[in-house]
Enzyme design. Structure first.
Site, PDB file in Angstrom:
ATOM      1  N   HIS A  72     -35.638 -66.810   2.179  1.00 29.70           N
ATOM      2  CA  HIS A  72     -36.166 -68.006   1.528  1.00 29.70           C
ATOM      3  C   HIS A  72     -36.887 -67.613   0.248  1.00 29.70           C
ATOM      4  O   HIS A  72     -37.817 -66.799   0.257  1.00 29.70           O
ATOM      5  CB  HIS A  72     -37.133 -68.749   2.458  1.00 29.70           C
ATOM      6  CG  HIS A  72     -36.440 -69.614   3.457  1.00 29.70           C
ATOM      7  ND1 HIS A  72     -37.061 -70.669   4.086  1.00 29.70           N
ATOM      8  CD2 HIS A  72     -35.173 -69.598   3.936  1.00 29.70           C
ATOM      9  CE1 HIS A  72     -36.204 -71.265   4.924  1.00 29.70           C
ATOM     10  NE2 HIS A  72     -35.052 -70.618   4.843  1.00 29.70           N
ATOM     11  N   TYR A 200     -44.315 -78.277   4.412  1.00 27.65           N
ATOM     12  CA  TYR A 200     -45.631 -78.548   4.989  1.00 27.65           C
ATOM     13  C   TYR A 200     -46.089 -79.888   4.428  1.00 27.65           C
ATOM     14  O   TYR A 200     -46.247 -80.032   3.209  1.00 27.65           O
ATOM     15  CB  TYR A 200     -46.643 -77.467   4.606  1.00 27.65           C
ATOM     16  CG  TYR A 200     -46.347 -76.087   5.142  1.00 27.65           C
ATOM     17  CD1 TYR A 200     -46.988 -75.612   6.282  1.00 27.65           C
ATOM     18  CD2 TYR A 200     -45.444 -75.238   4.495  1.00 27.65           C
ATOM     19  CE1 TYR A 200     -46.739 -74.335   6.771  1.00 27.65           C
ATOM     20  CE2 TYR A 200     -45.186 -73.959   4.975  1.00 27.65           C
ATOM     21  CZ  TYR A 200     -45.838 -73.518   6.110  1.00 27.65           C
ATOM     22  OH  TYR A 200     -45.582 -72.251   6.591  1.00 27.65           O
ATOM     23  N   PRO A 292     -51.298 -71.355  12.719  1.00 27.00           N
ATOM     24  CA  PRO A 292     -49.932 -71.049  12.278  1.00 27.00           C
ATOM     25  C   PRO A 292     -49.619 -71.517  10.865  1.00 27.00           C
ATOM     26  O   PRO A 292     -48.579 -71.152  10.316  1.00 27.00           O
ATOM     27  CB  PRO A 292     -49.057 -71.768  13.315  1.00 27.00           C
ATOM     28  CG  PRO A 292     -49.936 -72.828  13.899  1.00 27.00           C
ATOM     29  CD  PRO A 292     -51.318 -72.286  13.863  1.00 27.00           C
ATOM     30  N   LYS A 296     -48.919 -66.333   9.476  1.00 24.25           N
ATOM     31  CA  LYS A 296     -49.511 -65.005   9.324  1.00 24.25           C
ATOM     32  C   LYS A 296     -49.636 -64.209  10.618  1.00 24.25           C
ATOM     33  O   LYS A 296     -49.875 -63.005  10.579  1.00 24.25           O
ATOM     34  CB  LYS A 296     -50.901 -65.124   8.680  1.00 24.25           C
ATOM     35  CG  LYS A 296     -50.873 -65.647   7.256  1.00 24.25           C
ATOM     36  CD  LYS A 296     -50.075 -64.729   6.363  1.00 24.25           C
ATOM     37  CE  LYS A 296     -49.834 -65.315   5.001  1.00 24.25           C
ATOM     38  NZ  LYS A 296     -48.838 -64.556   4.238  1.00 24.25           N
ATOM     39  N   TYR A 384     -48.558 -66.140   0.458  1.00 21.60           N
ATOM     40  CA  TYR A 384     -47.529 -66.523   1.430  1.00 21.60           C
ATOM     41  C   TYR A 384     -46.565 -65.384   1.710  1.00 21.60           C
ATOM     42  O   TYR A 384     -46.168 -65.150   2.867  1.00 21.60           O
ATOM     43  CB  TYR A 384     -46.772 -67.757   0.952  1.00 21.60           C
ATOM     44  CG  TYR A 384     -46.015 -68.481   2.043  1.00 21.60           C
ATOM     45  CD1 TYR A 384     -46.666 -69.414   2.843  1.00 21.60           C
ATOM     46  CD2 TYR A 384     -44.675 -68.231   2.288  1.00 21.60           C
ATOM     47  CE1 TYR A 384     -45.998 -70.089   3.853  1.00 21.60           C
ATOM     48  CE2 TYR A 384     -43.981 -68.895   3.293  1.00 21.60           C
ATOM     49  CZ  TYR A 384     -44.653 -69.822   4.074  1.00 21.60           C
ATOM     50  OH  TYR A 384     -43.973 -70.475   5.080  1.00 21.60           O
TER      51      TYR A 384
END
Length: 389
Positions: A72, A200, A292, A296, A384
Protein backbone atom coordinates in the site's frame (compact mmCIF):
# COMPACT_ATOMS: atom_id res chain seq x y z
CA UNK A 1 16.99 -28.85 30.11
CA UNK A 2 19.61 -26.17 29.52
CA UNK A 3 19.62 -23.48 26.87
CA UNK A 4 20.99 -19.99 26.34
CA UNK A 5 17.66 -18.17 25.98
CA UNK A 6 14.23 -19.31 27.15
CA UNK A 7 11.46 -17.51 25.26
CA UNK A 8 8.02 -17.36 26.85
CA UNK A 9 5.26 -17.16 24.24
CA UNK A 10 5.00 -18.53 20.68
CA UNK A 11 3.13 -15.68 19.07
CA UNK A 12 4.82 -13.70 16.30
CA UNK A 13 7.19 -11.91 18.72
CA UNK A 14 8.45 -15.08 20.39
CA UNK A 15 8.79 -17.03 17.14
CA UNK A 16 10.48 -14.13 15.37
CA UNK A 17 13.00 -13.73 18.19
CA UNK A 18 13.63 -17.48 18.24
CA UNK A 19 14.35 -17.58 14.51
CA UNK A 20 16.68 -14.58 14.69
CA UNK A 21 18.65 -16.18 17.53
CA UNK A 22 18.84 -19.58 15.82
CA UNK A 23 20.11 -17.87 12.65
CA UNK A 24 23.05 -16.66 14.74
CA UNK A 25 23.67 -20.11 16.22
CA UNK A 26 22.26 -19.22 19.64
CA UNK A 27 20.40 -21.98 21.48
CA UNK A 28 16.86 -21.17 22.56
CA UNK A 29 13.59 -22.85 23.49
CA UNK A 30 10.10 -21.37 23.14
CA UNK A 31 7.33 -22.18 25.63
CA UNK A 32 3.67 -21.68 24.72
CA UNK A 33 0.62 -22.26 26.89
CA UNK A 34 -1.81 -22.79 24.02
CA UNK A 35 -1.94 -25.19 21.08
CA UNK A 36 -0.69 -24.22 17.59
CA UNK A 37 -4.27 -24.15 16.30
CA UNK A 38 -5.32 -21.77 19.06
CA UNK A 39 -2.40 -19.45 18.38
CA UNK A 40 -3.32 -19.36 14.69
CA UNK A 41 -6.99 -18.70 15.47
CA UNK A 42 -6.28 -15.30 17.01
CA UNK A 43 -7.36 -12.55 14.60
CA UNK A 44 -5.02 -9.59 14.80
CA UNK A 45 -3.54 -6.72 12.80
CA UNK A 46 -2.60 -6.89 9.16
CA UNK A 47 -0.52 -3.78 8.34
CA UNK A 48 3.25 -4.35 8.41
CA UNK A 49 5.83 -1.60 8.77
CA UNK A 50 9.20 -1.74 7.04
CA UNK A 51 10.86 -3.20 10.17
CA UNK A 52 8.57 -6.24 10.17
CA UNK A 53 8.92 -6.86 6.44
CA UNK A 54 12.71 -6.45 6.69
CA UNK A 55 13.00 -9.02 9.50
CA UNK A 56 11.04 -11.61 7.51
CA UNK A 57 13.25 -10.90 4.49
CA UNK A 58 16.39 -11.25 6.63
CA UNK A 59 15.23 -14.69 7.74
CA UNK A 60 14.35 -15.74 4.20
CA UNK A 61 10.75 -16.36 5.28
CA UNK A 62 9.17 -13.72 3.06
CA UNK A 63 8.21 -15.75 -0.05
CA UNK A 64 4.53 -16.20 0.78
CA UNK A 65 4.28 -12.71 2.20
CA UNK A 66 5.64 -11.22 -1.02
CA UNK A 67 3.36 -13.44 -3.14
CA UNK A 68 0.12 -12.87 -1.21
CA UNK A 69 0.65 -9.57 0.64
CA UNK A 70 -0.57 -6.24 -0.69
CA UNK A 71 1.76 -3.25 -0.90
CA UNK A 72 0.00 0.00 0.00
CA UNK A 73 1.40 3.36 -1.07
CA UNK A 74 -1.14 5.33 0.95
CA UNK A 75 -4.19 5.37 3.20
CA UNK A 76 -7.14 7.68 3.80
CA UNK A 77 -8.66 9.81 6.53
CA UNK A 78 -12.37 10.56 6.06
CA UNK A 79 -13.98 13.57 7.75
CA UNK A 80 -17.57 13.03 6.65
CA UNK A 81 -17.25 15.14 3.53
CA UNK A 82 -14.05 13.97 1.80
CA UNK A 83 -11.24 11.46 1.71
CA UNK A 84 -7.89 12.89 2.73
CA UNK A 85 -5.30 10.63 1.11
CA UNK A 86 -1.93 10.27 2.82
CA UNK A 87 0.43 9.34 -0.02
CA UNK A 88 3.24 7.64 1.90
CA UNK A 89 5.21 6.68 -1.21
CA UNK A 90 5.32 10.28 -2.41
CA UNK A 91 5.70 11.95 0.99
CA UNK A 92 8.37 9.76 2.60
CA UNK A 93 9.38 7.29 -0.12
CA UNK A 94 8.11 4.25 1.74
CA UNK A 95 5.02 2.07 2.01
CA UNK A 96 3.40 -0.64 4.15
CA UNK A 97 2.48 -4.26 3.50
CA UNK A 98 -1.00 -5.63 4.21
CA UNK A 99 -0.50 -9.23 5.36
CA UNK A 100 -2.33 -10.72 8.34
CA UNK A 101 -0.59 -11.38 11.63
CA UNK A 102 -1.99 -14.91 11.48
CA UNK A 103 -0.11 -15.44 8.21
CA UNK A 104 3.14 -14.12 9.68
CA UNK A 105 2.72 -16.51 12.60
CA UNK A 106 2.00 -19.41 10.24
CA UNK A 107 5.13 -18.69 8.19
CA UNK A 108 7.25 -18.61 11.35
CA UNK A 109 5.64 -21.80 12.69
CA UNK A 110 6.13 -23.71 9.46
CA UNK A 111 9.86 -22.97 9.47
CA UNK A 112 10.55 -24.15 13.04
CA UNK A 113 11.49 -27.76 12.32
CA UNK A 114 13.69 -26.89 9.36
CA UNK A 115 15.46 -24.09 11.27
CA UNK A 116 15.91 -26.11 14.46
CA UNK A 117 13.72 -23.89 16.64
CA UNK A 118 12.18 -25.95 19.44
CA UNK A 119 8.70 -24.89 20.51
CA UNK A 120 6.97 -26.66 23.39
CA UNK A 121 3.18 -26.19 23.29
CA UNK A 122 0.71 -26.92 26.06
CA UNK A 123 2.90 -25.66 28.92
CA UNK A 124 1.07 -24.77 32.11
CA UNK A 125 2.03 -22.98 35.34
CA UNK A 126 4.99 -21.27 33.68
CA UNK A 127 7.01 -19.56 36.42
CA UNK A 128 10.16 -17.44 36.15
CA UNK A 129 12.81 -17.78 38.86
CA UNK A 130 15.89 -15.77 39.91
CA UNK A 131 15.59 -13.29 37.06
CA UNK A 132 17.69 -10.74 39.01
CA UNK A 133 20.81 -12.90 38.68
CA UNK A 134 22.84 -14.42 35.86
CA UNK A 135 21.44 -17.95 36.18
CA UNK A 136 17.65 -17.73 35.90
CA UNK A 137 15.43 -20.71 35.27
CA UNK A 138 11.86 -21.40 34.22
CA UNK A 139 9.58 -24.13 35.52
CA UNK A 140 6.41 -25.43 33.94
CA UNK A 141 4.15 -28.45 33.81
CA UNK A 142 3.13 -30.41 30.75
CA UNK A 143 0.92 -33.49 30.68
CA UNK A 144 1.03 -33.61 34.46
CA UNK A 145 4.85 -33.62 34.69
CA UNK A 146 7.03 -30.82 36.04
CA UNK A 147 9.92 -29.48 33.97
CA UNK A 148 12.74 -26.98 34.43
CA UNK A 149 14.77 -24.99 31.92
CA UNK A 150 18.04 -23.38 33.01
CA UNK A 151 19.22 -20.50 30.85
CA UNK A 152 21.23 -17.27 30.76
CA UNK A 153 18.38 -15.01 29.62
CA UNK A 154 14.60 -15.12 29.56
CA UNK A 155 12.62 -13.26 26.88
CA UNK A 156 9.05 -12.51 27.88
CA UNK A 157 6.97 -12.51 24.67
CA UNK A 158 3.82 -13.80 26.35
CA UNK A 159 1.44 -10.89 25.98
CA UNK A 160 -0.35 -8.63 28.42
CA UNK A 161 -1.72 -11.46 30.59
CA UNK A 162 1.40 -13.66 30.64
CA UNK A 163 3.65 -14.37 33.64
CA UNK A 164 6.80 -12.57 32.45
CA UNK A 165 5.94 -8.99 33.39
CA UNK A 166 4.68 -10.22 36.76
CA UNK A 167 8.21 -11.45 37.52
CA UNK A 168 9.37 -7.83 37.77
CA UNK A 169 8.93 -6.63 41.39
CA UNK A 170 6.34 -3.91 41.94
CA UNK A 171 9.06 -1.78 43.52
CA UNK A 172 10.97 -1.83 40.22
CA UNK A 173 8.29 -1.57 37.53
CA UNK A 174 6.05 1.36 36.68
CA UNK A 175 2.82 1.24 34.67
CA UNK A 176 1.41 3.96 32.43
CA UNK A 177 -2.15 3.38 31.22
CA UNK A 178 -5.08 5.05 29.47
CA UNK A 179 -8.25 2.97 29.08
CA UNK A 180 -10.55 4.25 26.34
CA UNK A 181 -14.35 4.53 26.79
CA UNK A 182 -15.17 2.41 23.74
CA UNK A 183 -14.19 -0.77 21.92
CA UNK A 184 -13.82 -1.73 18.28
CA UNK A 185 -16.51 -4.02 16.91
CA UNK A 186 -14.90 -5.88 14.02
CA UNK A 187 -16.23 -8.09 11.27
CA UNK A 188 -14.12 -10.33 9.04
CA UNK A 189 -15.79 -11.46 5.81
CA UNK A 190 -14.81 -13.07 2.53
CA UNK A 191 -15.78 -10.09 0.40
CA UNK A 192 -13.62 -7.71 -1.67
CA UNK A 193 -12.65 -4.47 0.12
CA UNK A 194 -14.58 -1.29 -0.63
CA UNK A 195 -11.37 0.60 -1.35
CA UNK A 196 -7.90 -0.51 -2.44
CA UNK A 197 -6.45 1.38 0.57
CA UNK A 198 -7.49 1.68 4.22
CA UNK A 199 -10.04 4.30 5.26
CA UNK A 200 -10.11 5.73 8.81
CA UNK A 201 -13.41 7.62 9.19
CA UNK A 202 -14.54 10.22 11.73
CA UNK A 203 -18.34 10.43 11.57
CA UNK A 204 -20.89 12.04 13.87
CA UNK A 205 -22.14 8.53 14.73
CA UNK A 206 -18.61 7.38 15.58
CA UNK A 207 -15.42 5.95 14.15
CA UNK A 208 -15.18 3.39 11.35
CA UNK A 209 -12.31 1.62 9.59
CA UNK A 210 -12.34 -0.14 6.24
CA UNK A 211 -9.39 -2.50 5.86
CA UNK A 212 -8.56 -5.82 4.29
CA UNK A 213 -6.52 -9.00 4.61
CA UNK A 214 -6.43 -9.72 0.87
CA UNK A 215 -8.20 -8.76 -2.33
CA UNK A 216 -11.03 -11.12 -1.38
CA UNK A 217 -11.13 -10.83 2.44
CA UNK A 218 -12.14 -7.62 4.23
CA UNK A 219 -11.90 -6.43 7.81
CA UNK A 220 -14.18 -3.62 8.99
CA UNK A 221 -14.58 -1.91 12.38
CA UNK A 222 -16.87 0.55 14.13
CA UNK A 223 -16.37 1.88 17.63
CA UNK A 224 -19.09 1.00 20.15
CA UNK A 225 -19.68 1.65 23.87
CA UNK A 226 -17.99 -0.85 26.18
CA UNK A 227 -21.43 -1.91 27.37
CA UNK A 228 -22.39 -3.24 23.90
CA UNK A 229 -22.46 -6.99 23.27
CA UNK A 230 -21.59 -8.73 20.00
CA UNK A 231 -24.96 -10.47 20.10
CA UNK A 232 -26.67 -7.08 19.80
CA UNK A 233 -25.06 -6.50 16.42
CA UNK A 234 -26.44 -8.63 13.60
CA UNK A 235 -24.45 -8.72 10.39
CA UNK A 236 -27.05 -6.54 8.67
CA UNK A 237 -26.99 -3.95 11.43
CA UNK A 238 -23.20 -3.73 11.30
CA UNK A 239 -23.09 -3.44 7.50
CA UNK A 240 -25.72 -0.69 7.67
CA UNK A 241 -23.70 1.22 10.26
CA UNK A 242 -20.51 0.88 8.26
CA UNK A 243 -22.23 2.27 5.16
CA UNK A 244 -23.31 5.35 7.11
CA UNK A 245 -20.02 6.05 8.88
CA UNK A 246 -17.71 5.42 5.92
CA UNK A 247 -19.68 7.78 3.70
CA UNK A 248 -21.54 7.42 0.40
CA UNK A 249 -18.53 6.84 -1.85
CA UNK A 250 -17.21 3.93 0.22
CA UNK A 251 -20.73 2.64 0.89
CA UNK A 252 -21.40 2.36 -2.84
CA UNK A 253 -18.50 -0.11 -3.07
CA UNK A 254 -19.18 -2.19 0.04
CA UNK A 255 -19.89 -5.86 -0.68
CA UNK A 256 -21.81 -7.49 2.14
CA UNK A 257 -21.33 -11.04 3.30
CA UNK A 258 -21.66 -13.32 6.34
CA UNK A 259 -19.19 -12.80 9.18
CA UNK A 260 -16.33 -15.26 9.45
CA UNK A 261 -15.49 -13.67 12.79
CA UNK A 262 -17.07 -10.87 14.81
CA UNK A 263 -15.84 -9.52 18.12
CA UNK A 264 -15.42 -6.42 20.26
CA UNK A 265 -11.91 -5.44 21.32
CA UNK A 266 -11.44 -2.92 24.17
CA UNK A 267 -8.89 -0.16 23.55
CA UNK A 268 -6.08 0.92 25.86
CA UNK A 269 -2.72 2.61 25.80
CA UNK A 270 -0.28 0.91 28.17
CA UNK A 271 3.46 0.99 28.83
CA UNK A 272 5.46 -0.90 31.43
CA UNK A 273 8.94 0.24 32.33
CA UNK A 274 11.63 -0.94 32.51
CA UNK A 275 11.50 -3.54 29.74
CA UNK A 276 14.56 -5.30 31.20
CA UNK A 277 15.06 -6.53 34.73
CA UNK A 278 18.22 -8.51 35.39
CA UNK A 279 18.23 -11.41 32.92
CA UNK A 280 14.64 -10.83 31.80
CA UNK A 281 13.82 -8.90 28.61
CA UNK A 282 10.20 -8.03 27.80
CA UNK A 283 9.02 -7.81 24.19
CA UNK A 284 5.72 -6.84 22.58
CA UNK A 285 2.41 -6.87 24.43
CA UNK A 286 4.03 -8.04 27.66
CA UNK A 287 5.44 -4.50 27.95
CA UNK A 288 3.09 -2.27 25.97
CA UNK A 289 -0.32 -2.04 24.33
CA UNK A 290 -1.42 0.49 21.73
CA UNK A 291 -4.91 1.17 20.42
CA UNK A 292 -5.19 -0.39 16.95
CA UNK A 293 -5.53 3.06 15.36
CA UNK A 294 -2.32 3.31 13.36
CA UNK A 295 -1.56 -0.45 13.31
CA UNK A 296 1.43 -0.35 15.67
CA UNK A 297 0.97 -3.41 17.91
CA UNK A 298 2.67 -6.13 15.87
CA UNK A 299 5.21 -3.70 14.47
CA UNK A 300 6.27 -2.50 17.92
CA UNK A 301 6.77 -6.13 18.90
CA UNK A 302 8.96 -6.58 15.82
CA UNK A 303 11.13 -3.59 16.73
CA UNK A 304 11.49 -4.90 20.31
CA UNK A 305 12.59 -8.23 18.89
CA UNK A 306 15.05 -6.48 16.57
CA UNK A 307 16.69 -4.77 19.56
CA UNK A 308 16.56 -7.87 21.77
CA UNK A 309 18.05 -10.15 19.11
CA UNK A 310 20.91 -7.71 18.45
CA UNK A 311 21.60 -7.34 22.18
CA UNK A 312 21.59 -11.08 22.87
CA UNK A 313 23.68 -11.84 19.81
CA UNK A 314 26.28 -9.31 20.92
CA UNK A 315 26.34 -10.85 24.37
CA UNK A 316 26.82 -14.45 23.26
CA UNK A 317 29.06 -13.87 20.24
CA UNK A 318 31.16 -10.91 21.38
CA UNK A 319 30.83 -10.95 25.18
CA UNK A 320 29.26 -7.49 24.88
CA UNK A 321 26.80 -6.65 27.64
CA UNK A 322 26.28 -2.99 26.71
CA UNK A 323 23.34 -3.56 24.35
CA UNK A 324 21.62 -5.82 26.88
CA UNK A 325 22.06 -3.15 29.54
CA UNK A 326 20.66 -0.51 27.16
CA UNK A 327 17.81 -2.65 25.80
CA UNK A 328 15.02 -1.11 27.85
CA UNK A 329 15.96 2.51 27.13
CA UNK A 330 16.48 1.75 23.44
CA UNK A 331 13.17 -0.06 23.01
CA UNK A 332 11.15 2.39 25.11
CA UNK A 333 12.34 5.37 23.07
CA UNK A 334 10.56 3.92 20.02
CA UNK A 335 7.64 2.59 22.05
CA UNK A 336 6.74 6.02 23.41
CA UNK A 337 6.88 7.62 19.98
CA UNK A 338 4.53 4.96 18.61
CA UNK A 339 2.25 5.33 21.63
CA UNK A 340 2.11 9.07 20.93
CA UNK A 341 1.12 8.52 17.31
CA UNK A 342 -1.54 5.92 18.11
CA UNK A 343 -2.98 8.09 20.88
CA UNK A 344 -3.01 11.19 18.65
CA UNK A 345 -4.72 9.40 15.77
CA UNK A 346 -7.24 7.83 18.15
CA UNK A 347 -8.10 11.25 19.61
CA UNK A 348 -8.43 12.72 16.12
CA UNK A 349 -10.70 10.07 14.62
CA UNK A 350 -12.99 9.15 17.55
CA UNK A 351 -15.78 11.02 19.34
CA UNK A 352 -15.13 10.79 23.08
CA UNK A 353 -18.17 10.90 25.43
CA UNK A 354 -16.67 13.76 27.44
CA UNK A 355 -15.95 15.89 24.36
CA UNK A 356 -18.04 18.96 23.69
CA UNK A 357 -18.35 21.48 20.85
CA UNK A 358 -14.84 22.83 21.40
CA UNK A 359 -13.18 19.41 21.09
CA UNK A 360 -15.20 18.68 17.98
CA UNK A 361 -14.20 22.02 16.47
CA UNK A 362 -10.56 21.13 17.13
CA UNK A 363 -10.99 17.84 15.24
CA UNK A 364 -12.52 19.66 12.28
CA UNK A 365 -9.71 22.21 12.27
CA UNK A 366 -7.02 19.53 12.51
CA UNK A 367 -8.48 17.45 9.69
CA UNK A 368 -8.80 20.56 7.52
CA UNK A 369 -5.18 21.46 8.28
CA UNK A 370 -4.04 17.94 7.35
CA UNK A 371 -6.05 18.06 4.12
CA UNK A 372 -4.25 21.23 3.02
CA UNK A 373 -0.76 20.80 4.46
CA UNK A 374 1.93 18.64 2.89
CA UNK A 375 4.01 19.06 6.05
CA UNK A 376 1.20 17.66 8.22
CA UNK A 377 0.66 14.77 5.83
CA UNK A 378 4.41 14.04 5.81
CA UNK A 379 4.45 13.80 9.60
CA UNK A 380 1.55 11.34 9.56
CA UNK A 381 3.12 9.30 6.75
CA UNK A 382 6.49 9.14 8.52
CA UNK A 383 4.88 7.74 11.65
CA UNK A 384 2.53 5.38 9.80
CA UNK A 385 5.26 3.60 7.81
CA UNK A 386 7.29 3.30 11.02
CA UNK A 387 10.06 5.35 12.57
CA UNK A 388 13.67 4.19 12.08
CA UNK A 389 15.07 1.54 14.42
Amino acid sequence: MKTQVCIIGAGPAGLLLGHLLRAEGIDCVVLERRTPDYVLSRIRAGVLETITVDLMERLGLDARMKAEGLWHDGFNLADGERLIRIDMADLVGSRVMVYGQTEITRDLMDACDERGLEVIYGTEDVTLHEVEGEAPHVTYTKDGSEHRIDCRFIAGCDGFHGPSRKAVPATVGKEYERVYPFGWLGILADVPPCNHELIYANHERGFALASMRSETRSRYYVDVPLTDKVEEWSDDRLWDELAIRLGPDAAANITRGPALEKSIAPLRSYVFAPMRHGSLLLCGDSAHIVPPTGAKGLNLAASDVHYAAAALTGYFKANDNDAVAAYSDTALARVWKSERFSWTLTKLMHRFPEDGPFERAMQVAELDYIANSRAAQTTIAENYVGLPV
